[in-house]
Design a protein around this motif. Structure first.
Motif, mmCIF file in Angstrom:
data_model
loop_
_atom_site.group_PDB
_atom_site.id
_atom_site.type_symbol
_atom_site.label_atom_id
_atom_site.label_comp_id
_atom_site.label_asym_id
_atom_site.label_seq_id
_atom_site.Cartn_x
_atom_site.Cartn_y
_atom_site.Cartn_z
ATOM 1 N N MET C 215 27.287 12.087 1.324
ATOM 2 C CA MET C 215 26.474 11.308 2.270
ATOM 3 C C MET C 215 27.295 10.996 3.515
ATOM 4 O O MET C 215 28.503 10.779 3.454
ATOM 5 C CB MET C 215 26.009 10.000 1.641
ATOM 6 C CG MET C 215 24.874 10.188 0.663
ATOM 7 S SD MET C 215 24.202 8.612 0.130
ATOM 8 C CE MET C 215 23.207 8.151 1.538
ATOM 9 N N HIS C 216 26.594 10.987 4.636
ATOM 10 C CA HIS C 216 27.256 10.663 5.888
ATOM 11 C C HIS C 216 26.259 9.945 6.787
ATOM 12 O O HIS C 216 25.185 10.461 7.050
ATOM 13 C CB HIS C 216 27.761 11.960 6.551
ATOM 14 C CG HIS C 216 28.563 11.692 7.789
ATOM 15 N ND1 HIS C 216 29.641 10.846 7.807
ATOM 16 C CD2 HIS C 216 28.440 12.171 9.052
ATOM 17 C CE1 HIS C 216 30.152 10.802 9.017
ATOM 18 N NE2 HIS C 216 29.433 11.587 9.802
ATOM 19 N N GLU C 217 26.629 8.758 7.213
ATOM 20 C CA GLU C 217 25.765 7.955 8.090
ATOM 21 C C GLU C 217 24.329 7.883 7.590
ATOM 22 O O GLU C 217 23.380 8.070 8.343
ATOM 23 C CB GLU C 217 25.824 8.509 9.522
ATOM 24 C CG GLU C 217 27.201 8.260 10.147
ATOM 25 C CD GLU C 217 27.387 8.957 11.480
ATOM 26 O OE1 GLU C 217 26.493 9.736 11.864
ATOM 27 O OE2 GLU C 217 28.425 8.728 12.099
ATOM 28 N N GLY C 218 24.191 7.634 6.305
ATOM 29 C CA GLY C 218 22.866 7.415 5.738
ATOM 30 C C GLY C 218 22.119 8.666 5.351
ATOM 31 O O GLY C 218 21.070 8.592 4.716
ATOM 32 N N ARG C 219 22.630 9.823 5.734
ATOM 33 C CA ARG C 219 21.914 11.064 5.432
ATOM 34 C C ARG C 219 22.596 11.836 4.311
ATOM 35 O O ARG C 219 23.791 11.690 4.095
ATOM 36 C CB ARG C 219 21.877 11.971 6.674
ATOM 37 C CG ARG C 219 20.934 11.491 7.738
ATOM 38 C CD ARG C 219 20.928 12.483 8.893
ATOM 39 N NE ARG C 219 19.880 12.133 9.825
ATOM 40 C CZ ARG C 219 18.605 12.471 9.651
ATOM 41 N NH1 ARG C 219 18.245 13.181 8.605
ATOM 42 N NH2 ARG C 219 17.703 12.109 10.538
ATOM 43 N N LEU C 230 33.026 20.609 -2.274
ATOM 44 C CA LEU C 230 34.289 20.054 -1.788
ATOM 45 C C LEU C 230 35.080 21.057 -0.946
ATOM 46 O O LEU C 230 35.929 20.675 -0.156
ATOM 47 C CB LEU C 230 35.146 19.561 -2.959
ATOM 48 C CG LEU C 230 34.658 18.278 -3.618
ATOM 49 C CD1 LEU C 230 35.538 17.926 -4.800
ATOM 50 C CD2 LEU C 230 34.617 17.126 -2.625
ATOM 51 N N MET C 231 34.776 22.361 -1.126
ATOM 52 C CA MET C 231 35.473 23.376 -0.342
ATOM 53 C C MET C 231 34.905 23.534 1.064
ATOM 54 O O MET C 231 35.514 24.158 1.917
ATOM 55 C CB MET C 231 35.374 24.747 -1.044
ATOM 56 C CG MET C 231 35.863 24.749 -2.467
ATOM 57 S SD MET C 231 37.640 24.829 -2.555
ATOM 58 C CE MET C 231 37.816 26.606 -2.644
ATOM 59 N N VAL C 235 32.394 19.152 5.017
ATOM 60 C CA VAL C 235 32.713 18.036 4.134
ATOM 61 C C VAL C 235 34.121 17.535 4.441
ATOM 62 O O VAL C 235 34.364 16.337 4.567
ATOM 63 C CB VAL C 235 32.599 18.464 2.657
ATOM 64 C CG1 VAL C 235 33.091 17.345 1.743
ATOM 65 C CG2 VAL C 235 31.165 18.834 2.350
ATOM 66 N N ALA C 236 35.027 18.472 4.586
ATOM 67 C CA ALA C 236 36.397 18.092 4.909
ATOM 68 C C ALA C 236 36.433 17.318 6.225
ATOM 69 O O ALA C 236 37.152 16.339 6.367
ATOM 70 C CB ALA C 236 37.275 19.334 4.999
ATOM 71 N N MET C 237 35.614 17.745 7.168
ATOM 72 C CA MET C 237 35.552 17.052 8.460
ATOM 73 C C MET C 237 35.161 15.587 8.286
ATOM 74 O O MET C 237 35.815 14.687 8.801
ATOM 75 C CB MET C 237 34.526 17.736 9.387
ATOM 76 C CG MET C 237 35.099 18.806 10.285
ATOM 77 S SD MET C 237 36.434 18.157 11.289
ATOM 78 C CE MET C 237 35.473 17.145 12.414
#
Lengths: 298, 327, 248
Positions: C215-219, C230-231, C235-237
């Protein structure tokens, strides 16, 4: 047309009284907004302000307008004293504790007042003439109280918006941890907010005396605590500005409904007016159960 | 079964001692009855405040309604003879429980401070309604002493108000204690404990918080109503709205519960005992200024001794053989 | 039919959209991880599933019925158990009493009496390894023990879905291993779907979850098999990029 004239007159009076009510509630909302503590002993501090005005006037012939700064100093110092002896220990404690402690403090102050000054109803008259509005006569003293309430509210507003302390207080309200990280001494902000809240309340007590010719007594505060609750809930409980607006609404409502209820036979309009006030409180709480806190019911 | 009996042992001992002291001489009966009123009041409020952690500043309204219930029985059904007292208690139960359900349905959806504010609103609103529309005699109240004499004759009336009313308070207090033991050991007790400690956590664990809060509220209100009916109406033989809606009784009840230990069985008994004693003594040395002592006491308890006397004792006897007796 | 299904669920607080149009399916008995930085909406999502919040839009289904409008206690009884990020035990009550609350109220299978609830409590206290502390007050437990207590409490509800909020945060590696093993074991024994959400401790996620959602910023950013996700570069960013930015 006499009824409408009477209604109009009472509404004008209600607006004037409403400003004082607003001021008398700002302290409650200020304290709740910052510390999340409901000062159940609120009215006792109004009573102290009223007695301040009374003693200054009768003992030293100091007019109530000049008693306001004296009341402010008394209120600020009492606020600090109460904060550092009691309230500080209750930050983060269950709500039960702070409700009961402030309740106890209020009663203690009332009993002290009764112990020293007796239970009698007192009053004084500060007669500086009236203005005739053809439908009603408004004493200048009440107009001064009206103006002074607005001025004090405006001063508070500019303190909050323009000064460092105001910014720090707002920061603590927004985000306590964040403010702490930024080097704000949160305990000191709490102390200050509590002191300002009590200061406002004691000051408002001075102005209240201009509306209760013989109503100054140790237990007079209870009524104002209750009214302040209604007003604070009207205004959203945690916003002093909301409380000020709420005060106006309440003043109009109270005096308007009194005029209307007086038309009915076989009722006591004075008691019923209060019944209306508390019904309003319950209706607001019903419609918006958790006030502005945003939680949801089950 | 032992779970219910063992905790009652200290309760029974305390009650019996009090009763024997009271009956030992005529001059001791009034102070004992005075203390007993506070014990019963504390036990009644404890069922709600102690069990849920919610503060009801309008609690006295339930005592008031119970007291009106009894008074109305006398003023409207005096032809029933001795049965009028039973009817009075029934009315007291009905009236106080109806008010509690109405208030509960509205106010118990609110948390903490909002609930406390709402309860003050209800108490004051109700009082002004009674006075405003001149319900039940309005601000003049109801005086039943002459009706009482008409029904029972003056000797029996006197006996009822000086002895039977007090005994009723004893019995009500004892029943309240028994019910408290039952609640603490039942599902209801677990639900209320969870709500008191953390309402959100309780809810996500399946506890229908509102239901249990209303149950506790109604039970507490009924006992308050019964106390009002006997300790006020039967004993004093009049009801004035200014007296029976007086917030002082709410303060005293809260102080008793907190002093003794909120949520414990023996707490309100101990609290009532200490408070009643203190208050009786103070009324002789400092008449009219009891609250001057009670108020700072309340502040002191909640700031530095929030668990109360029996809360402290209960913690101390944990994991000892006395554990089962003190709850 | 999935055990839990979120269909375009959103929740806003004032101007902030805490959870933005998230859809998700969890199968019976699955191990699922939700990963995302602080403030990405994970806890809000849990609160939406367990019913503390109602969504502003979107629908939620559980075990074949819609639960969007159900109060939290009903959802708990249907089989949704959870822990909190900061443990919220019933502090004044003993460990046994804490867990008994779960057994008493957390199921639909009718009323059980207090004695049987205490028996069930004892069983799960044993499972999480707190039996020596079962008569202690919950507030006297250590931070790790409080997390275990919450786990036992949730297990006593016989859940079909267990939501674990940062259950291994702040633990040393040894405790992390112990707790992850414990969760895997009870998950198998009781056939529970577990959704665990974590901010850090990626190894624990890899060891535990079959699939994860980031999840990122609610999305919802991505969803898929754990290693694959994970690769991914993006995602790493999100995950490591942000912390590097201020240095640049």
């Amino acid at each position: 047309m006499p009824f409408l004239e009477q209604l109009a007159g009472n509404l004008i009076y209600g607006a004037i009284l409403g400003a004082v009510y607003g001021l008398a509630t700002m302290g409650l909302s200020q304290i709740f907004g910052v510390l999340k503590i409901v000062n159940v002993g609120h009215g006792a501090f109004i009573m102290l302000g009223a007695f301040t005005a009374y003693w200054m006037f009768t003992l030293y012939s100091i007019n109530p307008m000049l008693s306001i700064p004296i009341a402010l100093v008394i209120g600020l110092s009492m606020g600090l004293a109460v904060f550092y002896t009691v309230i500080r220990r209750l930050i983060g404690a269950p709500e039960l504790s702070s409700l009961l402690a402030t309740f106890g403090i209020g009663i203690f102050l009332e009993e002290l007042a009764k112990f020293f000054w007796g239970p009698d109803h007192r009053g004084y008259t500060w007669n500086i003439g009236s203005v005739n509005l053809s439908i009603t006569l408004i004493p200048y003293s009440k107009l001064l109280a009206f103006g002074m309430s607005i001025i004090i509210a405006l001063i508070l507003y500019s303190i909050f918006q323009k000064t460092r302390i105001g910014t720090a207080i707002r920061a603590v309200v927004e985000d306590r941890e964040g403010a702490m990280v930024c080097g704000v001494n949160v305990t000191r902000i709490y102390a200050l907010s509590f002191a300002i809240g009590i200061g406002l309340t004691v000051m408002s007590g001075v102005l209240v005396t201009l509306f209760v010719p013989v109503g100054i007594n140790p237990y007079m505060g209870g009524e104002y605590t209750l009214k302040a609750f209604v007003i604070a809930v009207l205004g959203g409980l945690s916003s002093p500005w909301g409380a000020f607006v709420g005060g106006f609404i309440f003043g109009l409502l109270e005096n308007g409904s009194y005029t209307i209820l007086s038309l009915f036979p076989n009722v006591e309009p004075f008691s019923l007016t209060r019944f209306v006030a508390f019904s309003v409180l319950l209706i607001i709480l019903l419609v918006k159960p958790t006030g502005l806190m945003g939680g949801e019911g089950e | 079964m032992r779970r219910y009996v063992r905790p009652m042992i200290p309760v029974i001992i305390l009650y019996l001692t009090l009763l024997l002291v009271g009956l030992s001489s005529e001059s001791r009966w009034q102070p004992v009855a005075f203390i007993m009123f506070y014990i019963a009041l504390g036990q009644a409020l404890n069922m709600f405040l102690g069990m849920t952690g919610y503060v009801d500043f309008g609690y006295v309204a339930f005592l008031a309604l119970g007291s009106y219930g009894m008074a109305l029985a006398f003023s409207s059904f005096s032809s029933l003879g001795l049965w009028v007292i039973l009817l009075g208690f029934v009315l007291a139960i009905i009236m106080s429980s109806l008010l509690s359900l109405a208030v509960g349905a509205i106010a118990l959806r609110l948390r903490g401070a909002y609930f406390a504010i709402a309860t003050i609103g209800v108490n004051e609103g109700f009082r002004y309604l009674v006075e405003g529309v001149r319900l039940w005699g309005g601000s003049e109240g109801i005086i039943i002493s002459s009706t009482m004499k008409d029904i029972f004759g003056s000797d029996l009336s006197n006996y009822i108000s000086t002895f039977v009313a007090d005994i009723m308070v004893f019995v009500i207090g004892f029943i309240a204690a028994f019910l408290t033991v039952y609640i603490i050991n039942s599902r209801i007790g677990y639900a209320l404990m969870a709500v008191r400690e953390d309402e959100d956590a309780a809810r996500v664990m399946g506890v229908f918080a509102t239901k249990y809060k209303i149950m506790a509220f109604a039970m507490s209100a009924i006992f308050a109503g019964l106390i009002g009916a006997s300790a006020w109406t039967l004993k004093l033989t009049y009801v004035f709205p200014e007296d029976v809606f007086n917030i002082t009784y709410t303060v005293e009840a809260i102080a008793i519960v907190m002093l003794g230990g909120a949520g414990t069985l023996t707490g309100p008994i101990m609290g009532g005992l200490i408070y009643g004693f203190l208050r009786y003594y103070l009324s002789t040395v400092l008449p009219g200024f009891q609250l001057l002592v009670v108020a700072p006491l309340l502040v002191l308890i909640v700031t530095i001794f929030p668990e109360g006397v029996m809360g402290y004792v209960k913690r101390k006897v944990r994991n000892t053989r006395f554990e089962k007796y003190i709850i | 039919m999935p055990l839990l299904e979120l269909d375009g669920v959103s929740k806003r607080f004032g101007g902030l959209i805490a959870v933005n149009d998230v859809s998700l399916k969890i199968e019976k008995g699955e191990s699922f991880g939700i990963v995302g930085p602080n403030g990405s909406g994970k806890t809000t999502l849990f609160n939406l599933i367990s019913g503390i919040y109602r969504p502003d839009s979107g629908r939620i289904f559980f075990d074949g019925q819609e639960i969007t409008e159900l109060p939290p206690y009903r959802r708990a009884q249907l089989g949704i158990g959870r822990s909190f990020q900061i443990p919220r035990p019933f502090k004044g009550a003993t460990v046994r009493e804490n867990v008994a609350v779960g057994a008493l109220f957390g199921t639909l299978s009718g009323k059980i009496d207090v004695d049987s609830a205490l028996e069930i409590a004892d069983h799960y206290i044993e499972v999480v390894g707190l039996h020596e502390k079962r008569n202690d007050e919950a507030e006297r437990l250590t931070a790790v023990e409080k997390k275990l207590l919450e786990l036992a409490r949730a297990l006593a509800m016989k859940p079909k879905l267990l939501l674990l909020d940062e259950v291994v945060a702040g633990m040393n590696p040894k405790d992390v291993d112990r707790v992850v093993d414990l969760i895997k074991r009870v998950k198998e024994e009781e056939e529970i779907a577990v959704v665990a959400m974590v901010e850090h401790v990626i190894p624990a996620v890899m060891k535990f979850a079959e699939r994860i959602m980031v999840m990122h910023e609610g999305r919802k950013m991505v969803e898929g098999p754990t290693l694959e996700v994970l690769m991914m570069d993006e995602v790493a960013m999100v995950y490591f990029g942000e912390s590097k930015l201020p240095g640049e």
